[in-house]
Write a protein that holds these residues in place. Structure first.
Motif, PDB file in Angstrom:
ATOM      1  N   SER A   9      16.298  -7.661   4.145  1.00 32.82           N
ATOM      2  CA  SER A   9      15.167  -7.510   5.063  1.00 32.82           C
ATOM      3  C   SER A   9      14.236  -6.378   4.653  1.00 32.82           C
ATOM      4  N   ALA A  10      14.768  -5.287   4.134  1.00 27.11           N
ATOM      5  CA  ALA A  10      13.904  -4.188   3.694  1.00 27.11           C
ATOM      6  C   ALA A  10      13.107  -4.559   2.453  1.00 27.11           C
ATOM      7  N   ALA A  11      13.541  -5.589   1.753  1.00 24.14           N
ATOM      8  CA  ALA A  11      12.867  -5.986   0.517  1.00 24.14           C
ATOM      9  C   ALA A  11      11.462  -6.536   0.761  1.00 24.14           C
ATOM     10  N   PHE A  12      11.185  -7.020   1.972  1.00 23.08           N
ATOM     11  CA  PHE A  12       9.837  -7.496   2.281  1.00 23.08           C
ATOM     12  C   PHE A  12       8.807  -6.397   1.997  1.00 23.08           C
ATOM     13  N   ASP A  13       9.195  -5.170   2.287  1.00 21.00           N
ATOM     14  CA  ASP A  13       8.273  -4.046   2.125  1.00 21.00           C
ATOM     15  C   ASP A  13       8.231  -3.513   0.699  1.00 21.00           C
ATOM     16  N   THR A  14       9.068  -4.030  -0.179  1.00 21.45           N
ATOM     17  CA  THR A  14       9.097  -3.544  -1.562  1.00 21.45           C
ATOM     18  C   THR A  14       8.594  -4.574  -2.563  1.00 21.45           C
ATOM     19  N   VAL A  15       8.049  -5.682  -2.079  1.00 20.38           N
ATOM     20  CA  VAL A  15       7.518  -6.722  -2.969  1.00 20.38           C
ATOM     21  C   VAL A  15       6.363  -6.125  -3.768  1.00 20.38           C
ATOM     22  N   ASP A  16       6.557  -5.985  -5.068  1.00 17.67           N
ATOM     23  CA  ASP A  16       5.536  -5.430  -5.953  1.00 17.67           C
ATOM     24  C   ASP A  16       4.433  -6.468  -6.152  1.00 17.67           C
ATOM     25  N   HIS A  17       3.204  -6.103  -5.827  1.00 20.37           N
ATOM     26  CA  HIS A  17       2.095  -7.061  -5.896  1.00 20.37           C
ATOM     27  C   HIS A  17       1.897  -7.619  -7.297  1.00 20.37           C
ATOM     28  N   GLU A  18       1.960  -6.762  -8.302  1.00 21.06           N
ATOM     29  CA  GLU A  18       1.764  -7.231  -9.680  1.00 21.06           C
ATOM     30  C   GLU A  18       2.875  -8.188 -10.106  1.00 21.06           C
ATOM     31  N   VAL A  19       4.106  -7.863  -9.740  1.00 20.09           N
ATOM     32  CA  VAL A  19       5.234  -8.738 -10.084  1.00 20.09           C
ATOM     33  C   VAL A  19       5.102 -10.072  -9.349  1.00 20.09           C
ATOM     34  N   LEU A  20       4.736 -10.021  -8.075  1.00 27.09           N
ATOM     35  CA  LEU A  20       4.556 -11.255  -7.304  1.00 27.09           C
ATOM     36  C   LEU A  20       3.464 -12.122  -7.915  1.00 27.09           C
ATOM     37  N   LEU A  21       2.333 -11.526  -8.255  1.00 27.71           N
ATOM     38  CA  LEU A  21       1.236 -12.296  -8.851  1.00 27.71           C
ATOM     39  C   LEU A  21       1.651 -12.903 -10.185  1.00 27.71           C
ATOM     40  N   CYS A  36      -0.517   7.653  12.135  1.00 28.23           N
ATOM     41  CA  CYS A  36      -1.048   8.531  13.175  1.00 28.23           C
ATOM     42  C   CYS A  36       0.090   8.987  14.072  1.00 28.23           C
ATOM     43  N   CYS A  37       0.094  10.256  14.369  1.00 25.99           N
ATOM     44  CA  CYS A  37       1.068  10.816  15.306  1.00 25.99           C
ATOM     45  C   CYS A  37       0.268  11.731  16.242  1.00 25.99           C
ATOM     46  N   GLY A  38       0.047  11.245  17.443  1.00 22.16           N
ATOM     47  CA  GLY A  38      -0.825  11.977  18.358  1.00 22.16           C
ATOM     48  C   GLY A  38      -2.238  11.998  17.801  1.00 22.16           C
ATOM     49  N   SER A  39      -2.784  13.195  17.640  1.00 22.85           N
ATOM     50  CA  SER A  39      -4.141  13.311  17.095  1.00 22.85           C
ATOM     51  C   SER A  39      -4.127  13.597  15.590  1.00 22.85           C
ATOM     52  N   THR A  40      -2.935  13.643  15.002  1.00 18.82           N
ATOM     53  CA  THR A  40      -2.816  13.931  13.564  1.00 18.82           C
ATOM     54  C   THR A  40      -2.735  12.627  12.788  1.00 18.82           C
ATOM     55  N   ARG A  41      -3.482  12.579  11.707  1.00 15.34           N
ATOM     56  CA  ARG A  41      -3.512  11.385  10.869  1.00 15.34           C
ATOM     57  C   ARG A  41      -3.199  11.760   9.428  1.00 15.34           C
ATOM     58  N   SER A  42      -2.316  10.989   8.803  1.00 15.35           N
ATOM     59  CA  SER A  42      -1.965  11.246   7.405  1.00 15.35           C
ATOM     60  C   SER A  42      -3.102  10.806   6.492  1.00 15.35           C
ATOM     61  N   ILE A  43      -2.973  11.134   5.226  1.00 19.35           N
ATOM     62  CA  ILE A  43      -3.955  10.635   4.272  1.00 19.35           C
ATOM     63  C   ILE A  43      -3.798   9.126   4.134  1.00 19.35           C
ATOM     64  N   THR A  44      -4.863   8.457   3.785  1.00 18.29           N
ATOM     65  CA  THR A  44      -4.826   7.009   3.590  1.00 18.29           C
ATOM     66  C   THR A  44      -4.422   6.724   2.151  1.00 18.29           C
ATOM     67  N   VAL A  45      -3.462   5.818   1.991  1.00 18.33           N
ATOM     68  CA  VAL A  45      -2.998   5.452   0.649  1.00 18.33           C
ATOM     69  C   VAL A  45      -3.174   3.953   0.441  1.00 18.33           C
ATOM     70  N   GLN A  46      -3.384   3.574  -0.807  1.00 14.71           N
ATOM     71  CA  GLN A  46      -3.493   2.157  -1.156  1.00 14.71           C
ATOM     72  C   GLN A  46      -2.092   1.585  -1.269  1.00 14.71           C
ATOM     73  N   LEU A  47      -1.895   0.383  -0.735  1.00 17.23           N
ATOM     74  CA  LEU A  47      -0.600  -0.284  -0.810  1.00 17.23           C
ATOM     75  C   LEU A  47      -0.525  -1.113  -2.089  1.00 17.23           C
ATOM     76  N   VAL A  48       0.515  -0.890  -2.862  1.00 15.98           N
ATOM     77  CA  VAL A  48       0.728  -1.657  -4.095  1.00 15.98           C
ATOM     78  C   VAL A  48       1.967  -2.542  -3.980  1.00 15.98           C
ATOM     79  N   CYS A  49       2.617  -2.481  -2.817  1.00 18.15           N
ATOM     80  CA  CYS A  49       3.789  -3.320  -2.601  1.00 18.15           C
ATOM     81  C   CYS A  49       3.871  -3.695  -1.128  1.00 18.15           C
ATOM     82  N   GLY A  50       4.707  -4.683  -0.863  1.00 19.76           N
ATOM     83  CA  GLY A  50       4.881  -5.174   0.494  1.00 19.76           C
ATOM     84  C   GLY A  50       4.002  -6.383   0.759  1.00 19.76           C
ATOM     85  N   VAL A  51       4.492  -7.239   1.635  1.00 19.03           N
ATOM     86  CA  VAL A  51       3.732  -8.414   2.046  1.00 19.03           C
ATOM     87  C   VAL A  51       3.284  -8.156   3.479  1.00 19.03           C
TER      88      VAL A  51
END
Length: 171
Positions: free
Chosen positions: A52-64, A93-108
């Motif tokens: 089940s955790a593998a859904f989030d680790t699907v590498d986009h380049e490998v999938l393509l 986001c946690c309350g009024s704090t927001r993390s940096i935005t990152v590009q997703l390279v894996c996961g469906v």
């Protein structure tokens, strides 16, 4: 799904996400394998993997690449999948704090109806890997059941097969 089924592109050992297949058919397949081994007076081993955790680790380049090489997906359809998977970003986001935005390279994408189908296609090549170790398997959605059997005196060899198989899956 209709196209994948009619073109015989879905792994026959995958019961999840397909009409007429259920947890019941998956359990019956595995139980039948084990009972047949016991009927032959063999020892049997069953390995259950939860992917089940593998859904989030699907590498986009490998999938393509897999869609292209294994399933013949090219040209317009390939570009569509590429655009569908690329350009996705995430932040927390946690309350009024927001993390940096990152590009997703894996996961469906989780809300997508394509999520289970793409995962099945992504993991389809694992069938031949497991069979190369002399083991049988059945897949149901994100669960994998691997089984093997042998004469009782050959149990060490079966355990070695299983260990090698699990190591190859992890790699």
């Amino acid at each position: 799904m209709d196209y994948l089924t009619s073109a015989n592109l879905l792994p026959s050992l995958q019961s999840g996400f397909r009409p007429g297949h259920s947890t019941e058919t998956a359990v019956l397949r595995v139980l039948t394998d084990i009972l047949q081994a016991v009927d032959r007076t063999d020892s049997a081993a069953l390995i259950l993997l939860d992917l089940s955790a593998a859904f989030d680790t699907v590498d986009h380049e490998v999938l393509l690449k897999r869609l292209q090489l294994t399933f013949g997906n090219d040209s317009i359809a390939h570009r569509w999948f590429q655009s569908y998977l690329s350009g996705r970003h995430q932040h927390v986001c946690c309350g009024s704090t927001r993390s940096i935005t990152v590009q997703l390279v894996c996961g469906v994408p989780q809300v997508s109806v394509l999520r289970p189908v793409l995962f099945v296609l992504y993991t389809a090549d694992i069938i031949s890997l497991i069979e190369s170790h002399g083991l049988t398997l059945h897949l149901y959605a994100n669960d994998m059941q691997i089984d093997g059997s042998c004469l009782p005196c050959a149990m060490n060899m079966l355990m070695s097969q299983i260990s090698g198989c699990i190591s190859d899956i992890a790699a």
